[in-house]
Every structure is written in structure tokens, then in C-alpha cells.
Motif scaffolding. Structure first.
Motif, PDB file in Angstrom:
ATOM      1  N   LEU A   1       8.389  20.031  -5.065  1.00 27.95           N
ATOM      2  CA  LEU A   1       7.733  20.161  -3.766  1.00 27.95           C
ATOM      3  C   LEU A   1       8.465  19.320  -2.727  1.00 27.95           C
ATOM      4  O   LEU A   1       9.102  18.311  -3.061  1.00 27.95           O
ATOM      5  CB  LEU A   1       6.269  19.706  -3.848  1.00 27.95           C
ATOM      6  CG  LEU A   1       5.362  20.456  -4.830  1.00 27.95           C
ATOM      7  CD1 LEU A   1       3.991  19.793  -4.885  1.00 27.95           C
ATOM      8  CD2 LEU A   1       5.232  21.916  -4.445  1.00 27.95           C
TER       9      LEU A   1
ATOM     10  N   SER B   1       1.233  16.413  -6.325  1.00 27.26           N
ATOM     11  CA  SER B   1       1.942  17.199  -7.343  1.00 27.26           C
ATOM     12  C   SER B   1       1.007  17.579  -8.480  1.00 27.26           C
ATOM     13  O   SER B   1       1.031  18.713  -8.972  1.00 27.26           O
ATOM     14  CB  SER B   1       3.142  16.409  -7.881  1.00 27.26           C
ATOM     15  OG  SER B   1       4.093  16.169  -6.868  1.00 27.26           O
TER      16      SER B   1
ATOM     17  N   TYR C   1      -1.519  20.169  -7.216  1.00 29.91           N
ATOM     18  CA  TYR C   1      -0.851  21.460  -6.997  1.00 29.91           C
ATOM     19  C   TYR C   1      -0.799  22.276  -8.294  1.00 29.91           C
ATOM     20  O   TYR C   1      -0.901  23.503  -8.266  1.00 29.91           O
ATOM     21  CB  TYR C   1       0.555  21.212  -6.461  1.00 29.91           C
ATOM     22  CG  TYR C   1       1.296  22.453  -6.026  1.00 29.91           C
ATOM     23  CD1 TYR C   1       1.131  22.967  -4.741  1.00 29.91           C
ATOM     24  CD2 TYR C   1       2.162  23.107  -6.897  1.00 29.91           C
ATOM     25  CE1 TYR C   1       1.813  24.103  -4.331  1.00 29.91           C
ATOM     26  CE2 TYR C   1       2.851  24.250  -6.500  1.00 29.91           C
ATOM     27  CZ  TYR C   1       2.680  24.741  -5.215  1.00 29.91           C
ATOM     28  OH  TYR C   1       3.350  25.873  -4.830  1.00 29.91           O
TER      29      TYR C   1
ATOM     30  N   HIS D   1       0.704  20.982   1.528  1.00 28.32           N
ATOM     31  CA  HIS D   1       0.641  21.658   0.238  1.00 28.32           C
ATOM     32  C   HIS D   1      -0.763  22.186  -0.088  1.00 28.32           C
ATOM     33  O   HIS D   1      -1.035  22.581  -1.225  1.00 28.32           O
ATOM     34  CB  HIS D   1       1.157  20.732  -0.864  1.00 28.32           C
ATOM     35  CG  HIS D   1       2.603  20.380  -0.683  1.00 28.32           C
ATOM     36  ND1 HIS D   1       3.606  21.323  -0.747  1.00 28.32           N
ATOM     37  CD2 HIS D   1       3.222  19.201  -0.388  1.00 28.32           C
ATOM     38  CE1 HIS D   1       4.781  20.734  -0.528  1.00 28.32           C
ATOM     39  NE2 HIS D   1       4.578  19.456  -0.297  1.00 28.32           N
TER      40      HIS D   1
END
Length: 281
Positions: free
Chosen positions: A82, A129, A132, A159
Motif C-alpha cells: 500500500l 495494512s 485492509y 485506504h
């Protein structure tokens, strides 16, 4: 000034100022300045830079020559696949910290609707992260720096995990309530007397509050470990990133009456980098 001339000029300046991979970094800065792919530099060395491109490139080269990290110049860093926005208010995510994310995902993946706590959220790279990749998870991220929390919020928005990440301006566990399935942290762990000996990119530009682990580098780690049982569900886990040669000292902090024997995970250099354990009850 064409591309070939620009690269030669920049590589010379960077090399004189201690940048080891001077040609590679010159190319990366030029790519950022002219917003082209690296292949364009190779295919079109005769391409003339516009006035704006030239001025931007010279500014970037001068900043890098002063040892400002490339990631702060560009304001970005890729981490766990990302793209994260960065400012000097947060640490630059390191590749070894991806191990912390990997273990967080593995730990939480068997729990329905897990909720975890990250201490020292910084840019948000660890929590974001994990969120996600775990669509059913939620997290609370705390940090002592208000400016760091602004960066984390921007990355959460980018995100699209902002509805699952609650950010709070507190010192460690102050003012928190509830219990979590996991506590994760990449805390300050650099021994205080080692800070001055780090690379100029770190000592001059990165946030010392996010690096300084006090005497021996274990001051914050010890506070996290000792405070964690109050905020963990029964049999829940704690994950910590640690520094070089700290594994034995960190293991010794865990009370064997409270915690299972901690296990460690090595980074790509074979250094024990992440410690994991869980409550006995």
C-alpha cells in the motif's frame, strides 16, 4: 538541461555528500520531478527538462544532499503493498515492520470480528495494512503525537478503513477502556545513548520521540508489557517489534505467571525482530 546532464549533475552532488547509491537515487528524484517512469529516462536521455522540472529537480537534489530522506522529499512510502503518505512527524516504515503486520493478520484471522489496539500508531501503516486485509476487524490506534495522528487519519481515509480505525491522542494506555483481541506495537526501542550514532537521515530528520527507548531501549517496551494484561481478553496476544540484541532482555520482562513463553520471529537479516506471546488465562 537534458535527462543525461541532469543525472550526471545530481549523481555528482549526491556522491560528494555521502549518498552511496548516488546514480540510483538521482534517477528516482528525477522520476519524481518530471513525473515519468524510469524507463523514460533510459529511452530518452536527450529529453530537455522544462524550467519547472529543472527547478524542482535541483530542489530535491539539494534536500537529499543534506541527507533528508527520499521518502520525506516525495511524501510517500510503499508498505505491505500500500502507498502511505508521510511527513517528518512520523517514522518512515521499514521493511522489517511488515513482519509485525504479517503476524498481526495471522493472529487475528481466526477470530470473528476482532478488535485490536496499536500503541504508537504513527503513520498508521501497521493498523491500516492489517485492517485492509481483515475486512471484519476494527482497531484503536493511540499516539502521543497529535501531528502523527493527522497523518494516520489521512492514510486511513486514503485506504478506506477510516470507519474501522479509531484514533486517540493518549500516552500508551492512559484513558483507555475495554479489552482487545490483540495489542500490537512498534515502540521506540533505540537506546538513548545510541541515537547520536545513527545515520544523518535518522538523527536530523526522523522523530526522536518515536525512536528514543530510554536507557537500554526498553523503557517503553516494559511499560507496554506490564500494562497489557488489563486491556487484553483472556488468552489474547501481544505483538512487539524490538531492536537488535534485545530479545533476551525483552523475554526477561514477561512475568511467567501471567504470560506464555514468548516466541520470536526473525527478519530477513536473521535478527529476532518480532516477539509474540499471549496471556495464560
Amino acid at each position: 538541461m537534458n535527462i543525461l546532464e541532469a543525472l550526471d549533475m545530481a549523481a555528482g552532488i549526491l556522491g560528494k555528500n555521502g549518498i552511496v547509491e548516488n546514480y540510483r537515487e538521482a534517477a528516482s528524484l528525477l522520476v519524481f520531478a518530471i513525473q515519468k517512469e524510469k524507463a523514460f529516462l533510459i529511452a530518452h536521455p536527450e529529453h530537455e527538462l522544462s524550467h519547472t522540472e529543472r527547478e524542482l529537480f535541483i530542489d530535491y537534489v539539494e534536500r537529499r544532499a543534506k541527507r533528508e530522506p527520499f521518502q520525506y522529499i516525495t511524501g510517500h512510502r510503499e508498505f505491505y503493498g500500500l502507498d502511505f503518505t508521510l511527513t517528518p512527524d512520523v517514522l518512515i516504515p521499514r521493511p522489517e515492520t511488515e513482519l509485525l503486520v504479517e503476524q498481526s493478520i495471522k493472529t487475528l484471522s481466526t477470530t470473528d470480528a476482532p478488535v485490536f489496539l496499536e500503541i504508537g500508531v504513527g503513520s498508521g501503516c501497521v493498523s491500516i495494512s492489517a485492517l485492509y486485509h481483515l475486512k471484519n476487524a476494527k482497531a484503536v490506534g493511540v499516539d502521543i503525537s497529535e501531528k502523527a495522528l493527522l497523518v494516520a487519519q489521512a492514510n486511513a481515509d486514503k485506504h478506506q478503513v477510516e470507519d474501522r480505525l479509531s484514533l486517540r491522542h493518549v500516552d500508551l494506555y492512559d484513558g483507555l477502556s475495554g479489552e482487545f483481541d490483540l495489542i500490537v506495537s512498534n515502540p521506540p526501542y533505540v537506546p538513548q545513548d545510541h541515537l547520536a550514532g545513527l545515520q544523518p537521515e535518522v538523527t536530523k530528520y526522523e522523530s526522536h520521540i518515536a525512536l528514543d527507548g530510554g536507557v537500554g531501549g526498553l523503557a517503553i517496551i516494559e511499560r507496554i508489557i506490564n500494562g497489557a494484561p488489563r486491556f487484553l481478553k483472556p488468552r489474547a496476544s501481544l505483538l512487539l517489534e524490538i531492536g537488535i540484541d534485545q530479545i533476551a532482555a525483552v523475554r526477561a520482562i514477561f512475568d511467567p505467571n501471567i504470560w506464555e513463553p514468548p516466541e520470536s520471529f526473525d527478519d530477513l537479516q536473521g535478527i529476532p525482530r518480532v516477539v509474540k506471546t499471549r496471556l495464560k488465562k
